[in-house]
Design a protein around this motif. Sequence first.
Motif, PDB file in Angstrom:
ATOM      1  N   SER A  35       0.804  -1.227   0.000  1.00 12.70           N
ATOM      2  CA  SER A  35       0.000   0.000   0.000  1.00 12.70           C
ATOM      3  C   SER A  35       0.836   1.276   0.000  1.00 12.70           C
ATOM      4  CB  SER A  35      -0.938  -0.019   1.206  1.00 12.70           C
ATOM      5  OG  SER A  35      -1.833  -1.112   1.095  1.00 12.70           O
ATOM      6  N   ASN A  36       2.007   1.229   0.604  1.00 13.69           N
ATOM      7  CA  ASN A  36       2.873   2.411   0.594  1.00 13.69           C
ATOM      8  C   ASN A  36       3.933   2.325  -0.508  1.00 13.69           C
ATOM      9  OD1 ASN A  36       4.412   0.359   1.575  1.00 13.69           O
ATOM     10  ND2 ASN A  36       5.168   1.452   3.380  1.00 13.69           N
ATOM     11  N   ASP A  37       3.694   1.434  -1.473  1.00 15.10           N
ATOM     12  CA  ASP A  37       4.633   1.211  -2.584  1.00 15.10           C
ATOM     13  C   ASP A  37       6.009   0.797  -2.092  1.00 15.10           C
ATOM     14  OD1 ASP A  37       2.593   1.827  -4.272  1.00 15.10           O
ATOM     15  OD2 ASP A  37       3.311   3.810  -4.811  1.00 15.10           O
ATOM     16  N   GLY A  38       6.043   0.068  -0.980  1.00 15.38           N
ATOM     17  CA  GLY A  38       7.322  -0.321  -0.402  1.00 15.38           C
ATOM     18  C   GLY A  38       7.968  -1.527  -1.051  1.00 15.38           C
ATOM     19  N   CYS A  39       7.145  -2.549  -1.406  1.00 14.20           N
ATOM     20  CA  CYS A  39       7.744  -3.764  -1.945  1.00 14.20           C
ATOM     21  C   CYS A  39       6.745  -4.499  -2.832  1.00 14.20           C
ATOM     22  CB  CYS A  39       8.208  -4.677  -0.815  1.00 14.20           C
ATOM     23  SG  CYS A  39       6.851  -5.302   0.193  1.00 14.20           S
ATOM     24  N   ALA A  40       7.263  -5.430  -3.613  1.00 12.10           N
ATOM     25  CA  ALA A  40       6.435  -6.213  -4.531  1.00 12.10           C
ATOM     26  C   ALA A  40       5.732  -7.333  -3.773  1.00 12.10           C
ATOM     27  CB  ALA A  40       7.299  -6.796  -5.643  1.00 12.10           C
ATOM     28  N   ILE A  41       4.404  -7.346  -3.839  1.00  7.96           N
ATOM     29  CA  ILE A  41       3.647  -8.399  -3.155  1.00  7.96           C
ATOM     30  C   ILE A  41       2.919  -9.300  -4.155  1.00  7.96           C
ATOM     31  CG2 ILE A  41       3.378  -7.157  -0.988  1.00  7.96           C
ATOM     32  CD1 ILE A  41       0.591  -6.304  -1.891  1.00  7.96           C
ATOM     33  N   SER A  42       2.994  -8.975  -5.433  1.00  8.67           N
ATOM     34  CA  SER A  42       2.477  -9.849  -6.484  1.00  8.67           C
ATOM     35  C   SER A  42       3.198  -9.494  -7.773  1.00  8.67           C
ATOM     36  CB  SER A  42       0.966  -9.670  -6.651  1.00  8.67           C
ATOM     37  OG  SER A  42       0.444 -10.565  -7.624  1.00  8.67           O
ATOM     38  N   ARG A  43       3.563 -10.535  -8.542  1.00  4.40           N
ATOM     39  CA  ARG A  43       4.333 -10.313  -9.765  1.00  4.40           C
ATOM     40  C   ARG A  43       3.766 -11.172 -10.885  1.00  4.40           C
ATOM     41  NH1 ARG A  43       8.937 -13.342  -7.775  1.00  4.40           N
ATOM     42  NH2 ARG A  43       7.191 -14.313  -6.686  1.00  4.40           N
ATOM     43  N   LYS A  48       8.531 -11.987 -12.934  1.00  7.64           N
ATOM     44  CA  LYS A  48       9.345 -13.011 -12.282  1.00  7.64           C
ATOM     45  C   LYS A  48      10.528 -13.388 -13.169  1.00  7.64           C
ATOM     46  CE  LYS A  48       5.398 -15.043  -9.832  1.00  7.64           C
ATOM     47  NZ  LYS A  48       4.485 -16.206  -9.727  1.00  7.64           N
ATOM     48  N   ALA A  49      10.276 -13.443 -14.490  1.00  5.47           N
ATOM     49  CA  ALA A  49      11.338 -13.806 -15.426  1.00  5.47           C
ATOM     50  C   ALA A  49      12.457 -12.779 -15.456  1.00  5.47           C
ATOM     51  CB  ALA A  49      10.753 -13.981 -16.828  1.00  5.47           C
ATOM     52  N   LEU A  50      12.162 -11.560 -15.020  1.00  9.55           N
ATOM     53  CA  LEU A  50      13.187 -10.506 -14.961  1.00  9.55           C
ATOM     54  C   LEU A  50      14.021 -10.615 -13.679  1.00  9.55           C
ATOM     55  CD1 LEU A  50      11.106  -7.423 -16.205  1.00  9.55           C
ATOM     56  CD2 LEU A  50      12.832  -8.714 -17.489  1.00  9.55           C
ATOM     57  N   GLY A  51      13.689 -11.579 -12.835  1.00  9.67           N
ATOM     58  CA  GLY A  51      14.451 -11.758 -11.599  1.00  9.67           C
ATOM     59  C   GLY A  51      13.966 -10.902 -10.458  1.00  9.67           C
ATOM     60  N   ILE A  52      12.739 -10.377 -10.559  1.00  7.41           N
ATOM     61  CA  ILE A  52      12.183  -9.564  -9.466  1.00  7.41           C
ATOM     62  C   ILE A  52      11.597 -10.517  -8.433  1.00  7.41           C
ATOM     63  CG2 ILE A  52      10.491  -7.804  -8.848  1.00  7.41           C
ATOM     64  CD1 ILE A  52      10.640  -6.849 -11.794  1.00  7.41           C
ATOM     65  N   PRO A  53      12.182 -10.591  -7.244  1.00  7.95           N
ATOM     66  CA  PRO A  53      11.703 -11.561  -6.253  1.00  7.95           C
ATOM     67  C   PRO A  53      10.500 -11.053  -5.474  1.00  7.95           C
ATOM     68  CG  PRO A  53      13.594 -10.389  -5.386  1.00  7.95           C
ATOM     69  CD  PRO A  53      13.382  -9.873  -6.787  1.00  7.95           C
ATOM     70  N   MET A  54       9.815 -11.981  -4.825  1.00  8.38           N
ATOM     71  CA  MET A  54       8.740 -11.604  -3.924  1.00  8.38           C
ATOM     72  C   MET A  54       9.326 -10.758  -2.795  1.00  8.38           C
ATOM     73  SD  MET A  54       5.515 -11.939  -3.612  1.00  8.38           S
ATOM     74  CE  MET A  54       4.118 -12.061  -2.493  1.00  8.38           C
ATOM     75  N   ALA A  55       8.594  -9.708  -2.418  1.00  8.36           N
ATOM     76  CA  ALA A  55       9.014  -8.789  -1.355  1.00  8.36           C
ATOM     77  C   ALA A  55      10.180  -7.905  -1.774  1.00  8.36           C
ATOM     78  CB  ALA A  55       9.350  -9.534  -0.063  1.00  8.36           C
ATOM     79  N   ALA A  56      10.438  -7.819  -3.075  1.00  8.03           N
ATOM     80  CA  ALA A  56      11.529  -6.963  -3.550  1.00  8.03           C
ATOM     81  C   ALA A  56      11.244  -5.504  -3.181  1.00  8.03           C
ATOM     82  CB  ALA A  56      11.660  -7.080  -5.063  1.00  8.03           C
ATOM     83  N   PRO A  57      12.143  -4.849  -2.439  1.00  6.66           N
ATOM     84  CA  PRO A  57      11.942  -3.423  -2.127  1.00  6.66           C
ATOM     85  C   PRO A  57      11.927  -2.612  -3.417  1.00  6.66           C
ATOM     86  CG  PRO A  57      13.654  -4.395  -0.733  1.00  6.66           C
ATOM     87  CD  PRO A  57      13.366  -5.393  -1.822  1.00  6.66           C
ATOM     88  N   ALA A  58      10.882  -1.840  -3.617  1.00  5.56           N
ATOM     89  CA  ALA A  58      10.708  -1.115  -4.881  1.00  5.56           C
ATOM     90  C   ALA A  58      11.886  -0.187  -5.177  1.00  5.56           C
ATOM     91  CB  ALA A  58       9.403  -0.333  -4.853  1.00  5.56           C
ATOM     92  N   PHE A  59      12.416   0.457  -4.131  1.00  4.89           N
ATOM     93  CA  PHE A  59      13.489   1.433  -4.371  1.00  4.89           C
ATOM     94  C   PHE A  59      14.746   0.768  -4.918  1.00  4.89           C
ATOM     95  CE2 PHE A  59      14.613  -0.079  -0.161  1.00  4.89           C
ATOM     96  CZ  PHE A  59      15.995   0.003  -0.118  1.00  4.89           C
ATOM     97  N   LYS A  60      14.933  -0.530  -4.642  1.00  6.60           N
ATOM     98  CA  LYS A  60      16.110  -1.236  -5.139  1.00  6.60           C
ATOM     99  C   LYS A  60      15.947  -1.676  -6.597  1.00  6.60           C
ATOM    100  CE  LYS A  60      18.173  -3.108  -0.897  1.00  6.60           C
ATOM    101  NZ  LYS A  60      18.656  -4.351  -0.242  1.00  6.60           N
ATOM    102  N   TYR A  61      14.705  -1.708  -7.067  1.00  8.17           N
ATOM    103  CA  TYR A  61      14.448  -2.220  -8.411  1.00  8.17           C
ATOM    104  C   TYR A  61      13.914  -1.152  -9.356  1.00  8.17           C
ATOM    105  CZ  TYR A  61      15.429  -6.944  -6.876  1.00  8.17           C
ATOM    106  OH  TYR A  61      16.064  -8.065  -6.417  1.00  8.17           O
ATOM    107  N   ARG A  62      14.011   0.123  -8.984  1.00  5.64           N
ATOM    108  CA  ARG A  62      13.503   1.190  -9.836  1.00  5.64           C
ATOM    109  C   ARG A  62      14.140   1.154 -11.223  1.00  5.64           C
ATOM    110  NH1 ARG A  62       8.735   2.388  -7.749  1.00  5.64           N
ATOM    111  NH2 ARG A  62       8.847   3.187  -5.605  1.00  5.64           N
ATOM    112  N   GLN A  63      15.447   0.902 -11.264  1.00  7.72           N
ATOM    113  CA  GLN A  63      16.133   0.874 -12.559  1.00  7.72           C
ATOM    114  C   GLN A  63      15.638  -0.289 -13.405  1.00  7.72           C
ATOM    115  OE1 GLN A  63      18.314   3.443 -13.421  1.00  7.72           O
ATOM    116  NE2 GLN A  63      17.940   2.557 -15.461  1.00  7.72           N
ATOM    117  N   VAL A  64      15.446  -1.433 -12.780  1.00  6.11           N
ATOM    118  CA  VAL A  64      14.911  -2.591 -13.504  1.00  6.11           C
ATOM    119  C   VAL A  64      13.522  -2.271 -14.043  1.00  6.11           C
ATOM    120  CG1 VAL A  64      14.180  -5.013 -13.307  1.00  6.11           C
ATOM    121  CG2 VAL A  64      16.248  -4.227 -12.128  1.00  6.11           C
TER     122      VAL A  64
END
Length: 278
Positions: A35-43, A48-64
């Motif tokens: 809800s606060n755009d903190g992490c990925a809770i569904s992909r 998933k094929a891009l390597g984005i894991p469950m609970a991935a912190p959004a700020f770490k994957y902005r570039q991806v």
Amino acid sequence: MKPVFALIDCNNFFVSCERLFRPGLEGKPVVVLSSNDGCAISRSAEAKALGIPMAAPAFKYRQVFRDHGVVQFSANFELYGDISERITRILTAITPRTEVYSVDETFLDLSQLEITDYTAWARAVKNRLLKEVGIPVSIGIATTKTLAKLATALSKNDNVLNGVLDLTGLSEPDRQAYLLKTPVNEVWGIGWRLAPKLRAEGIYNALELSQMRPQHAKQLMGIHGRQLVAELNGQPCHKLEAFGRIRQTVMHGRMFGEDTSQFNVIEAAIASLTARAA
């Protein structure tokens, strides 16, 4: 009469709900953030094929997200609950012997239905839910809830199965082959605490777990272990829980890979686990 359970599991449920209103996103990478755009809770499968894991912190994957055009949604739990209720109404019309296990998973007891071909029945249910609600599902069928859960997971990852696996109609060698494919940590009820214990005993998959002596399983994991071995051998220990039963506690947990005091990481983990427990 021996019970036969089906588990209906909605595929990437939150993402599938969002795609209902944006059908053009089919085939594109999509994530739903807490809800606060903190992490990925569904992909989506593409995310998933891009390597984005469950609970991935959004700020770490902005570039991806930017590089691959990943579409992001803030979680809308009210919407997901409404769609879940629509699915439940269809399933309870098929049989009242239904257990809503979570917002995206429902067990059905099929033993009192006149079904001659469980695979054909499951494909019909799968097509009906897609047509009437628009949500893709996977369905596993077995004589125990543990095996039904295992069958559903296997059906999602096999293009030949196409989202349906009936373990009741298989020969013993074929059934064992599916258990052999399932890592022990992916067996329902085996979490991060028990998996290392089992590996230390030389047990790495569901087949090896099913072959444990019941008494040894009880010594290692308590009564839960004995029941788990029985369930993997097709002997039901867990009955269908009555529809509408109020759970006293709900829990979903994981251990951090390393100690952390970073607020964003902790916040993301809490949001993800809460969504999974819902």
